[in-house]
Design an enzyme around this catalytic site. Sequence first.
Site, short mmCIF file in Angstrom:
data_model
loop_
_atom_site.label_atom_id
_atom_site.label_comp_id
_atom_site.label_asym_id
_atom_site.label_seq_id
_atom_site.Cartn_x
_atom_site.Cartn_y
_atom_site.Cartn_z
N HIS A 106 62.41 19.06 28.35
CA HIS A 106 63.41 19.86 27.65
C HIS A 106 64.67 19.02 27.38
O HIS A 106 65.16 18.98 26.24
CB HIS A 106 63.76 21.08 28.51
CG HIS A 106 64.80 21.98 27.93
ND1 HIS A 106 64.51 23.25 27.44
CD2 HIS A 106 66.14 21.82 27.76
CE1 HIS A 106 65.63 23.81 27.00
NE2 HIS A 106 66.63 22.97 27.19
N GLU A 107 65.16 18.35 28.41
CA GLU A 107 66.40 17.59 28.26
C GLU A 107 66.21 16.34 27.40
O GLU A 107 67.15 15.91 26.72
CB GLU A 107 66.99 17.23 29.63
CG GLU A 107 67.25 18.41 30.56
CD GLU A 107 68.13 19.51 29.98
OE1 GLU A 107 68.89 19.23 29.03
OE2 GLU A 107 68.07 20.65 30.48
N HIS A 110 66.90 17.23 23.90
CA HIS A 110 68.35 17.19 23.64
C HIS A 110 68.82 15.75 23.45
O HIS A 110 69.63 15.47 22.54
CB HIS A 110 69.12 17.81 24.81
CG HIS A 110 69.01 19.29 24.91
ND1 HIS A 110 69.08 20.12 23.81
CD2 HIS A 110 68.85 20.11 25.99
CE1 HIS A 110 68.96 21.39 24.22
NE2 HIS A 110 68.82 21.39 25.53
#
Length: 204
Positions: A106-107, A110
Amino acid sequence: MAEGHAGAGDASGVRVEAESSSEPPPASSRGAMSREDCVEGIRSALKHPTVRFLREQMEKAGCQVWPRLIRAATCSTAGGYASGEGIKVCCNHMTLQDEINQVIIHELVHAYDDCVTKNMDWKNCAHHACSEIRANHLSGDCHYKRELLRGFMKIRGHEQDCVKRRALMSVRNNPYCSEAAAKDAIEAVWNICYNDTRPFDRAP
C-alpha cells in the site's frame, strides 16, 4: 496511509530500521508481534513478488529508492508514507506477515505516486484522495476475504465500497482536509484514479 536508529541491511539494498522514540508509545493492538519479529517480517516482505515489482518499477521510473526506505515503528495506525522520509510499518498493529506485506505494498503505491506524479502535493485533498484510491485498489487491501475479516459482508460491489471507505478514512485524517472536502475530493477524482492502474498495467 500517506505521512537514534539501529538497522540491518538486506540483499535488496534496502535498510530496515527500528525507530526509537522518547515519547510514550501508543497502545499496542492485542497480540501484536514483537519489534524483532516485525523487523524480520519487513525483511521477509522485501522478497514478496509484488513488493519487488513495485520497487523495480520505481527504479525504472527513476525514483529514488533510498537505503532507509522502510522503518519499523510504534504508532497509531498500521503504517504510513511521508515524502522524503519513507515508509513506516507500525509494529504495534502487526500480528501476521500478510499484514506487513499489505502495509508495505500500500505504502509503496504512495511512494510511486509521489515520485511519478508531477507537482504532487499531499496538502491538496484531490491529490491525496487519488493516491489513497489507487493504493487501496491496487494493493489488494479490499480483497473480499479481508473485508469479511473486517466484518463487511457485502458481496456485490464490495471492492469499490471498500476503496471509497478506506480512502475517506485516510484523507479526512489529513489536517488540510475536512471530512466534507475529503468526500468531495474522492468523488471528483474517483473515475480517473480508480482506473489508473500504473505501474501494474505494465506487469508481464
